[in-house]
Write a protein that holds these residues in place. Structure first.
Motif, mmCIF file in Angstrom:
data_model
loop_
_atom_site.group_PDB
_atom_site.id
_atom_site.type_symbol
_atom_site.label_atom_id
_atom_site.label_comp_id
_atom_site.label_asym_id
_atom_site.label_seq_id
_atom_site.Cartn_x
_atom_site.Cartn_y
_atom_site.Cartn_z
ATOM 1 N N PHE A 159 9.477 -5.293 3.041
ATOM 2 C CA PHE A 159 9.772 -4.419 4.447
ATOM 3 C C PHE A 159 11.190 -3.869 4.725
ATOM 4 C CE2 PHE A 159 5.937 -6.148 6.042
ATOM 5 C CZ PHE A 159 6.459 -7.613 5.837
ATOM 6 N N SER A 160 12.363 -3.899 3.689
ATOM 7 C CA SER A 160 13.553 -3.455 3.785
ATOM 8 C C SER A 160 13.421 -2.050 3.876
ATOM 9 C CB SER A 160 14.184 -3.747 2.756
ATOM 10 O OG SER A 160 13.390 -3.505 1.590
ATOM 11 N N SER A 161 12.329 -1.677 3.244
ATOM 12 C CA SER A 161 11.991 0.642 2.649
ATOM 13 C C SER A 161 11.042 0.905 4.499
ATOM 14 C CB SER A 161 11.260 0.419 1.846
ATOM 15 O OG SER A 161 10.104 -0.021 1.943
ATOM 16 N N ARG A 162 10.321 -0.772 5.506
ATOM 17 C CA ARG A 162 9.421 0.192 6.213
ATOM 18 C C ARG A 162 10.105 0.671 7.608
ATOM 19 N NH1 ARG A 162 6.895 -2.529 10.980
ATOM 20 N NH2 ARG A 162 5.322 -1.344 11.141
ATOM 21 N N ARG A 163 11.125 0.176 8.084
ATOM 22 C CA ARG A 163 11.874 1.111 9.122
ATOM 23 C C ARG A 163 12.883 2.416 8.541
ATOM 24 N NH1 ARG A 163 8.945 0.347 12.257
ATOM 25 N NH2 ARG A 163 8.076 -1.435 13.184
ATOM 26 N N LYS A 164 13.655 2.675 7.167
ATOM 27 C CA LYS A 164 13.845 3.705 6.504
ATOM 28 C C LYS A 164 12.984 4.722 6.485
ATOM 29 C CE LYS A 164 14.653 3.208 2.540
ATOM 30 N NZ LYS A 164 15.401 3.174 0.791
ATOM 31 N N GLY A 195 5.872 -6.540 12.337
ATOM 32 C CA GLY A 195 5.764 -6.236 11.021
ATOM 33 C C GLY A 195 5.041 -5.303 10.225
ATOM 34 N N TYR A 196 3.301 -5.339 11.113
ATOM 35 C CA TYR A 196 2.482 -4.340 10.082
ATOM 36 C C TYR A 196 2.847 -3.149 10.204
ATOM 37 C CZ TYR A 196 -0.435 -8.700 10.543
ATOM 38 O OH TYR A 196 -0.978 -9.538 10.718
ATOM 39 N N PRO A 245 0.375 -13.396 12.945
ATOM 40 C CA PRO A 245 1.217 -12.654 13.374
ATOM 41 C C PRO A 245 1.412 -12.377 11.825
ATOM 42 C CG PRO A 245 1.699 -15.336 13.004
ATOM 43 C CD PRO A 245 -0.170 -14.679 13.467
ATOM 44 N N ASP A 246 2.904 -11.165 11.958
ATOM 45 C CA ASP A 246 3.701 -10.385 11.726
ATOM 46 C C ASP A 246 4.324 -11.516 10.112
ATOM 47 O OD1 ASP A 246 5.630 -10.655 12.795
ATOM 48 O OD2 ASP A 246 5.595 -8.813 12.877
ATOM 49 N N GLU A 247 4.700 -12.520 11.000
ATOM 50 C CA GLU A 247 5.348 -13.629 9.661
ATOM 51 C C GLU A 247 4.648 -13.780 8.235
ATOM 52 O OE1 GLU A 247 7.162 -13.168 13.803
ATOM 53 O OE2 GLU A 247 4.921 -13.851 13.232
ATOM 54 N N VAL A 248 3.535 -14.117 8.314
ATOM 55 C CA VAL A 248 2.859 -14.368 7.494
ATOM 56 C C VAL A 248 2.449 -13.419 6.434
ATOM 57 C CG1 VAL A 248 1.382 -16.383 9.141
ATOM 58 C CG2 VAL A 248 0.286 -13.972 8.539
#
Length: 420
Positions: A2-7, A119-120, A396-399
């Motif tokens: 997810f490191s690039s997700r918001r970018k 997170g999805y 949940p997105d934690e999984v």
């Protein structure tokens, strides 16, 4: 992951501008759910087998998961009474509306997942993530589209290979996700595969695979349904595409379509197979893409996984019959499916079985890919193993990280087997 997700989200508008006009131009009036849908409840049904679960589905109710012979079933009151009249013992566990209320936490933002599940990737973020992968790895990743959904959205596909711009004589493998709208964890699975095979290209084992395979990844087969399921900012529990009352894409494939009581002819049914085989543009686009991989009379796609949720199963064809050896399936072929399926299940802790052991289906992707093209095709039903009903579709997105990485070994096994 997810490191690039918001970018990536920052470039979404630029990446998806070309898609917006056809989407807006072709959106049709949405279907109106029958009043009975507001009364849907979840029931547990003990002591079921494949035949019993198939009979449950025949009533229009839907088996959501199975654990130790206990089926979790979604049904209207009328369907529940019909099942009781047939001798099934049903225990009501709660209303679907209440279950959806439990998973719809926080203040909704229209067009996105509920706040605690951000997170999805929604559709635009998924497209942007693919674009970011291509930008970061232009030598081994290329994005295109296999066609349009009913409402005009692109169905993106990512190709991964060392000479990505060339069609080489290498075994091909297909990973597709999200035929059923509410199964969002599967989109994350496909994105995880894409990032793992590109970000880790320096790893000798990954490089060997990418250099000797052509890998196709389709994160969302059903973009309209996926968008609709979270369009209000809350989960709707939507399964089908958005064509009229909706078609179950995984009952619309052309091999043995509607043959064997494994789909619904009622347009309001959750497993409605459509007015004809390939009547859904999404399945027709998938068919045309897979057919296009026949080169010189030989199908280049040698293996495939169609990801679904939930039940933690590894399934193989056929779904339309409980026979292991039948038209289109020799004992040797069945044994290979069982061997490879068992090996993959050992790696991820899923349960391996022929698809029809769950319940009979017809017009599904597995039967068509094997029956038409002899592709070593599997369906993975992902996390959780069982659930209280519709909640199971919305972990949940934690999984996400754990449950996608859980399939790394199985993916590697099939990448290897594609060259066998």
């Amino acid at each position: 992951m997810f490191s690039s997700r918001r970018k990536a989200t920052a470039v979404t508008a630029a990446a998806c501008l070309a898609l917006l006009a056809p989407i807006q131009a072709s959106v049709s009036a949405e279907p109106i759910a029958p009043a009975a849908a507001q009364e849907l409840a979840i029931y547990t049904v003990p002591n079921t087998d494949s035949q019993g679960r198939t009979e449950i589905n025949h009533t229009g109710a839907q088996v959501l998961s199975v654990s130790g012979g206990v089926a979790t079933v979604e049904a209207t009151p009328a369907q529940a009474e019909q099942l009781r009249a047939k001798g099934f013992v049903l225990r009501e566990e709660g209303k679907v509306a209440d279950a959806l209320q439990r998973v719809n936490r926080g203040q909704p933002t229209p067009g996105d997942f509920p706040p605690e599940d951000r997170g999805y990737h929604n559709y635009d973020e998924m497209v942007a993530e693919l674009d970011a992968t291509v930008k970061d790895h232009p030598d081994i990743a290329a994005k295109s589209s296999i066609g349009k959904s009913f409402q005009g959205r692109d169905i993106p596909v990512l190709k991964i290979s060392d000479n990505v711009g060339r069609d080489e004589a290498e075994p091909e493998i297909l990973f597709d996700c999200n035929q059923h709208a509410r199964e969002h964890l599967t989109t994350e699975m496909c994105l995880h595969i894409a990032k793992r095979l590109t970000d880790n290209y320096a790893d000798p084992a990954i490089k060997a695979v990418v250099d000797n395979r052509e890998i196709w990844v389709i994160p969302v087969v059903n973009p309209d349904g996926s968008v609709y399921d979270v369009e209000s900012g809350k989960y709707r529990g939507w399964r089908k595409n958005r064509q009229g009352p909706g078609t179950d894409l995984n009952r619309n494939w052309g091999y043995k379509w509607g043959c064997c009581g494994g789909s619904d002819d009622n347009p309001n049914g959750e497993t409605y197979r459509g007015s004809a085989a390939w009547s859904a543009p999404e399945t027709a686009a998938m068919r045309d893409f897979i057919d296009s991989r026949v080169v010189g009379g030989a199908q280049q796609i040698k293996a495939a996984v169609d990801f679904h949720t939930y039940s933690e199963l590894v399934l193989w064809p056929f779904g339309h019959t409980t026979d292991h050896v039948t038209e289109g399936m020799t004992q040797q072929e069945h044994d290979r499916f069982a061997r490879v399926g068992g090996e993959m299940a050992k790696s991820n802790g899923y349960t391996p079985q022929q698809s029809s052991e769950l319940y009979v289906t017809d017009g599904d992707i597995l039967d068509w890919m094997w029956g038409r093209h002899k592709i070593l095709a599997f369906t993975f039903e992902m996390y959780p193993a069982s659930g209280s009903g519709v909640d199971g579709f919305y972990p949940p997105d934690e999984v996400i990280e754990k449950e996608t990485a859980r399939n790394d070994g199985a993916v590697d096994i099939l990448l290897r087997e594609a060259g066998a």
